[in-house]
Motif scaffolding. Structure first.
Motif, PDB file in Angstrom:
ATOM      1  N   LEU A 150      38.163  33.413  46.971  1.00  0.00           N
ATOM      2  CA  LEU A 150      37.650  34.773  46.951  1.00  0.00           C
ATOM      3  C   LEU A 150      36.126  34.754  46.953  1.00  0.00           C
ATOM      4  O   LEU A 150      35.519  33.773  46.514  1.00  0.00           O
ATOM      5  CB  LEU A 150      38.159  35.524  45.721  1.00  0.00           C
ATOM      6  N   PRO A 151      35.485  35.832  47.434  1.00  0.00           N
ATOM      7  CA  PRO A 151      34.018  35.890  47.402  1.00  0.00           C
ATOM      8  C   PRO A 151      33.489  35.779  45.967  1.00  0.00           C
ATOM      9  O   PRO A 151      34.231  35.965  44.994  1.00  0.00           O
ATOM     10  CB  PRO A 151      33.706  37.265  47.999  1.00  0.00           C
ATOM     11  N   ALA A 152      32.214  35.473  45.867  1.00  0.00           N
ATOM     12  CA  ALA A 152      31.587  35.273  44.551  1.00  0.00           C
ATOM     13  C   ALA A 152      31.763  36.498  43.666  1.00  0.00           C
ATOM     14  O   ALA A 152      31.532  37.637  44.098  1.00  0.00           O
ATOM     15  CB  ALA A 152      30.108  34.966  44.734  1.00  0.00           C
ATOM     16  N   HIS A 153      32.179  36.272  42.446  1.00  0.00           N
ATOM     17  CA  HIS A 153      32.376  37.335  41.453  1.00  0.00           C
ATOM     18  C   HIS A 153      32.581  36.653  40.104  1.00  0.00           C
ATOM     19  O   HIS A 153      33.176  35.568  40.038  1.00  0.00           O
ATOM     20  CB  HIS A 153      33.600  38.194  41.815  1.00  0.00           C
ATOM     21  N   PRO A 154      32.094  37.259  39.009  1.00  0.00           N
ATOM     22  CA  PRO A 154      32.255  36.613  37.694  1.00  0.00           C
ATOM     23  C   PRO A 154      33.703  36.295  37.333  1.00  0.00           C
ATOM     24  O   PRO A 154      33.972  35.348  36.602  1.00  0.00           O
ATOM     25  CB  PRO A 154      31.657  37.646  36.725  1.00  0.00           C
ATOM     26  N   PHE A 155      34.662  37.096  37.852  1.00  0.00           N
ATOM     27  CA  PHE A 155      36.067  36.901  37.498  1.00  0.00           C
ATOM     28  C   PHE A 155      36.920  36.583  38.729  1.00  0.00           C
ATOM     29  O   PHE A 155      38.101  36.925  38.766  1.00  0.00           O
ATOM     30  CB  PHE A 155      36.612  38.147  36.794  1.00  0.00           C
ATOM     31  N   LYS A 156      36.344  35.945  39.724  1.00  0.00           N
ATOM     32  CA  LYS A 156      37.072  35.724  40.982  1.00  0.00           C
ATOM     33  C   LYS A 156      38.314  34.857  40.797  1.00  0.00           C
ATOM     34  O   LYS A 156      39.254  34.943  41.595  1.00  0.00           O
ATOM     35  CB  LYS A 156      36.146  35.100  42.023  1.00  0.00           C
ATOM     36  N   ASP A 157      38.347  34.021  39.766  1.00  0.00           N
ATOM     37  CA  ASP A 157      39.507  33.162  39.537  1.00  0.00           C
ATOM     38  C   ASP A 157      40.586  33.845  38.706  1.00  0.00           C
ATOM     39  O   ASP A 157      41.620  33.232  38.420  1.00  0.00           O
ATOM     40  CB  ASP A 157      39.076  31.867  38.847  1.00  0.00           C
ATOM     41  N   GLN A 158      40.362  35.104  38.328  1.00  0.00           N
ATOM     42  CA  GLN A 158      41.311  35.796  37.462  1.00  0.00           C
ATOM     43  C   GLN A 158      41.833  37.099  38.043  1.00  0.00           C
ATOM     44  O   GLN A 158      42.952  37.504  37.725  1.00  0.00           O
ATOM     45  CB  GLN A 158      40.648  36.094  36.107  1.00  0.00           C
ATOM     46  N   VAL A 159      41.038  37.778  38.860  1.00  0.00           N
ATOM     47  CA  VAL A 159      41.418  39.126  39.282  1.00  0.00           C
ATOM     48  C   VAL A 159      42.647  39.100  40.180  1.00  0.00           C
ATOM     49  O   VAL A 159      42.847  38.166  40.955  1.00  0.00           O
ATOM     50  CB  VAL A 159      40.257  39.842  40.005  1.00  0.00           C
ATOM     51  N   PRO A 160      43.506  40.143  40.101  1.00  0.00           N
ATOM     52  CA  PRO A 160      44.641  40.265  41.024  1.00  0.00           C
ATOM     53  C   PRO A 160      44.144  40.530  42.444  1.00  0.00           C
ATOM     54  O   PRO A 160      43.038  41.033  42.652  1.00  0.00           O
ATOM     55  CB  PRO A 160      45.406  41.480  40.478  1.00  0.00           C
ATOM     56  N   VAL A 161      44.976  40.181  43.412  1.00  0.00           N
ATOM     57  CA  VAL A 161      44.653  40.382  44.821  1.00  0.00           C
ATOM     58  C   VAL A 161      45.727  41.268  45.434  1.00  0.00           C
ATOM     59  O   VAL A 161      46.926  41.013  45.285  1.00  0.00           O
ATOM     60  CB  VAL A 161      44.575  39.031  45.565  1.00  0.00           C
ATOM     61  N   GLY A 162      45.303  42.333  46.114  1.00  0.00           N
ATOM     62  CA  GLY A 162      46.252  43.245  46.743  1.00  0.00           C
ATOM     63  C   GLY A 162      45.600  44.574  47.046  1.00  0.00           C
ATOM     64  O   GLY A 162      44.374  44.713  46.998  1.00  0.00           O
ATOM     65  N   GLN A 163      46.435  45.563  47.345  1.00  0.00           N
ATOM     66  CA  GLN A 163      45.974  46.925  47.614  1.00  0.00           C
ATOM     67  C   GLN A 163      46.617  47.844  46.584  1.00  0.00           C
ATOM     68  O   GLN A 163      47.847  48.010  46.576  1.00  0.00           O
ATOM     69  CB  GLN A 163      46.351  47.344  49.035  1.00  0.00           C
ATOM     70  N   TYR A 164      45.789  48.440  45.738  1.00  0.00           N
ATOM     71  CA  TYR A 164      46.314  49.173  44.588  1.00  0.00           C
ATOM     72  C   TYR A 164      45.622  50.526  44.414  1.00  0.00           C
ATOM     73  O   TYR A 164      44.512  50.743  44.902  1.00  0.00           O
ATOM     74  CB  TYR A 164      46.127  48.349  43.305  1.00  0.00           C
ATOM     75  N   GLN A 165      46.330  51.430  43.697  1.00  0.00           N
ATOM     76  CA  GLN A 165      45.743  52.691  43.280  1.00  0.00           C
ATOM     77  C   GLN A 165      46.269  53.022  41.877  1.00  0.00           C
ATOM     78  O   GLN A 165      47.237  52.437  41.411  1.00  0.00           O
ATOM     79  CB  GLN A 165      46.064  53.835  44.250  1.00  0.00           C
ATOM     80  N   LEU A 166      45.607  53.985  41.232  1.00  0.00           N
ATOM     81  CA  LEU A 166      45.914  54.322  39.846  1.00  0.00           C
ATOM     82  C   LEU A 166      46.602  55.671  39.756  1.00  0.00           C
ATOM     83  O   LEU A 166      46.201  56.642  40.383  1.00  0.00           O
ATOM     84  CB  LEU A 166      44.622  54.347  39.019  1.00  0.00           C
ATOM     85  N   ASP A 167      47.676  55.708  38.951  1.00  0.00           N
ATOM     86  CA  ASP A 167      48.329  56.961  38.571  1.00  0.00           C
ATOM     87  C   ASP A 167      48.362  56.967  37.049  1.00  0.00           C
ATOM     88  O   ASP A 167      48.887  56.038  36.431  1.00  0.00           O
ATOM     89  CB  ASP A 167      49.737  57.036  39.161  1.00  0.00           C
ATOM     90  N   GLU A 168      47.797  57.990  36.407  1.00  0.00           N
ATOM     91  CA  GLU A 168      47.667  57.997  34.949  1.00  0.00           C
ATOM     92  C   GLU A 168      48.144  59.311  34.355  1.00  0.00           C
ATOM     93  O   GLU A 168      48.175  60.346  35.029  1.00  0.00           O
ATOM     94  CB  GLU A 168      46.209  57.745  34.556  1.00  0.00           C
ATOM     95  N   GLN A 169      48.521  59.260  33.084  1.00  0.00           N
ATOM     96  CA  GLN A 169      48.963  60.446  32.351  1.00  0.00           C
ATOM     97  C   GLN A 169      48.426  60.374  30.926  1.00  0.00           C
ATOM     98  O   GLN A 169      48.405  59.301  30.313  1.00  0.00           O
ATOM     99  CB  GLN A 169      50.485  60.544  32.320  1.00  0.00           C
ATOM    100  N   LEU A 170      48.013  61.531  30.412  1.00  0.00           N
ATOM    101  CA  LEU A 170      47.524  61.657  29.041  1.00  0.00           C
ATOM    102  C   LEU A 170      48.337  62.748  28.367  1.00  0.00           C
ATOM    103  O   LEU A 170      48.417  63.874  28.872  1.00  0.00           O
ATOM    104  CB  LEU A 170      46.034  62.006  29.050  1.00  0.00           C
ATOM    105  N   SER A 171      48.998  62.424  27.242  1.00  0.00           N
ATOM    106  CA  SER A 171      49.914  63.379  26.608  1.00  0.00           C
ATOM    107  C   SER A 171      49.194  64.640  26.145  1.00  0.00           C
ATOM    108  O   SER A 171      49.761  65.723  26.133  1.00  0.00           O
ATOM    109  CB  SER A 171      50.633  62.724  25.430  1.00  0.00           C
ATOM    110  N   SER A 172      47.917  64.519  25.756  1.00  0.00           N
ATOM    111  CA  SER A 172      47.121  65.682  25.376  1.00  0.00           C
ATOM    112  C   SER A 172      45.653  65.323  25.553  1.00  0.00           C
ATOM    113  O   SER A 172      45.239  64.222  25.206  1.00  0.00           O
ATOM    114  CB  SER A 172      47.394  66.084  23.924  1.00  0.00           C
ATOM    115  N   ASP A 173      44.892  66.263  26.104  1.00  0.00           N
ATOM    116  CA  ASP A 173      43.467  65.965  26.301  1.00  0.00           C
ATOM    117  C   ASP A 173      42.601  66.527  25.174  1.00  0.00           C
ATOM    118  O   ASP A 173      41.382  66.394  25.204  1.00  0.00           O
ATOM    119  CB  ASP A 173      42.985  66.485  27.656  1.00  0.00           C
TER     120      ASP A 173
END
Length: 332
Positions: A150-173
Motif C-alpha cells: 500500500l502507499p505510504a501511510h502511518p498505518f498502511k500495514d493495518q488498515v482494511p482494504v476495500g470499498q466501504y461506506q458508513l451507516d450509523e444510528q444514534l438512539s437519542s441525540d
C-alpha cells in the motif's frame, strides 16, 4: 451475472484443457481476487468423459493450490457447475469445480502451481463399439498474482482494504450527563468483511464508550465479498455540551479502486444537558402541587371531603351504639 475468466492463451484451440484462473494479475495486500478451477471441453470433440473419484481429486488439487498467508472466502460450489461458453469463436462446455475470493495478508507474490485432474475417457472418433474407458490426465498451467504494498501511510500495514461506506444510528441525540445512549457504527461495502476491525475511538474526557457488541452479514460471489459489519456501542457522556461524534469515532481504510486512503466519520451530534437543567425541568414538572393556583380558587364554593364525610358517619354510628347500650342497661 458471472465474471468472465479467459483461460491461458496457450490453451485456446485445444479440445480439452484444465485451467486455473484469477480475475486479477496484480492486487494490493489485503485486496481480494477471484480464483477459479475449471475443465473446458470443446463442443466439437468426439471424446466422451466421466469424472473419476472427483471429491478425492478435488481435495488434492485444492491442497496444492491454497497459498499460505491468504484469507479464503469460499463461494461454496456444492456440485460441478456446467455452462456453455464461447472463447475466441470456439464453443466449449465449462465444468467449474471451485471458486473462492482470496485476500493476501502478506507482501509476497502468490504462485499457483500446475495441478492435474484425471478423467475416464472413451474415444469414439473411430465409431468402434466396446472401446474401454481409460484414465487420462489433464494439467493446468501455473499462474501467479503479484502483491503490491500500500502507499505510504502511518498505518498502511493495518488498515482494511476495500470499498466501504458508513451507516450509523444514534438512539437519542439529546441526553443528560451520565445517561447512556446507544450508538451503531455500521460499515457496509466490498472487501474482507469478516476481518474488519472496530473503529478507533480517540481519547477524550467527555464520555465513556464501552466495548461494542459486533454482528456481521457476509455475501460471497464471483464479483467479490460484500456485506456489513455493525459495532453496537453504549456511550455514557460525563459532562454537558455539544459533541460532534466525528471528533471521536473514525475508521480509516484504503480504497484499491481509487488508490487512496479514506476515513469514515460520524455525522451525528450528541447534545448533553447538565444536572442544573435536569433539576429545573423536574421542578417545572412537579410545580403542580397542592397549593398551586390557590389564589384563583373560589372560597365560597363548598367542596366535598371524603374524610370529613366518613368521620361524620363514624361519629353517628358510635352515638347510636351508646344509646343502644343505655337502653339495654335501663331495661335489665
Amino acid at each position: 451475472e458471472e465474471v468472465a475468466l479467459i483461460p491461458d492463451i496457450a490453451d485456446l484451440g485445444k479440445s480439452i484443457f484444465l485451467s486455473v484462473q484469477s480475475d486479477k494479475k496484480s492486487v494490493y495486500m489485503r485486496e481480494g481476487f477471484l480464483l477459479s478451477v475449471s475443465l473446458y471441453v470443446a463442443k466439437s470433440t468426439p471424446i466422451e468423459m466421466e469424472f473419476y473419484q472427483f471429491n478425492k481429486q478435488l481435495q488434492r488439487i485444492l491442497k496444492e493450490l491454497r497459498p499460505l498467508g491468504c484469507w479464503e472466502e469460499n463461494i461454496g460450489i456444492e456440485e460441478i457447475v456446467k455452462r456453455d461458453i464461447q472463447i475466441n469463436g470456439m464453443a466449449y462446455t465449462e465444468y467449474n469445480m471451485f471458486k473462492a475470493q482470496l485476500f493476501p495478508l502478506t507482501l509476497k507474490n502468490i504462485s499457483f502451481p500446475s495441478v492435474t485432474l484425471e478423467m475416464l475417457v472413451v474415444d469414439r472418433s473411430g465409431d468402434i463399439d466396446g472401446v474401454p474407458k481409460v484414465l487420462k490426465a489433464f494439467s493446468s498451467k501455473p499462474i501467479s498474482v503479484s502483491v503490491k504494498a500500500l502507499p505510504a501511510h502511518p498505518f498502511k500495514d493495518q488498515v482494511p482494504v476495500g470499498q466501504y461506506q458508513l451507516d450509523e444510528q444514534l438512539s437519542s441525540d439529546q441526553v443528560y450527563s451520565m445517561e447512556s445512549v446507544r450508538y451503531l457504527f455500521k460499515i457496509e461495502g466490498k472487501g474482507n468483511i469478516a476481518s474488519i476491525p472496530a473503529p478507533d475511538i480517540l481519547n477524550n474526557s467527555s464520555f465513556d464508550a464501552y466495548s461494542p457488541d459486533m454482528s456481521q452479514d457476509v455475501k460471497r460471489n464471483e464479483k467479490g465479498v460484500t456485506g456489513e459489519k455493525t459495532f453496537d456501542y453504549y456511550v455514557v457522556p460525563k459532562q454537558e455540551g455539544v459533541f460532534p461524534l466525528r471528533r471521536y469515532f473514525q475508521w480509516v481504510y484504503f480504497d484499491p479502486v481509487r488508490e487512496v486512503y479514506d476515513t469514515l466519520r460520524s455525522n451525528k451530534v450528541l447534545t448533553v444537558q447538565g444536572d442544573d437543567f435536569r433539576m429545573s425541568e423536574m421542578s417545572t414538572i412537579e410545580s403542580t402541587g397542592l397549593y398551586d393556583n390557590l389564589e384563583k380558587r373560589d372560597s365560597t364554593v363548598d367542596t366535598f371531603s371524603l374524610i370529613k364525610f366518613l368521620k361524620e358517619i363514624t361519629n353517628g354510628i358510635i352515638a347510636v351504639l351508646l344509646m343502644a347500650m343505655i337502653w339495654v342497661f335501663r331495661n335489665k
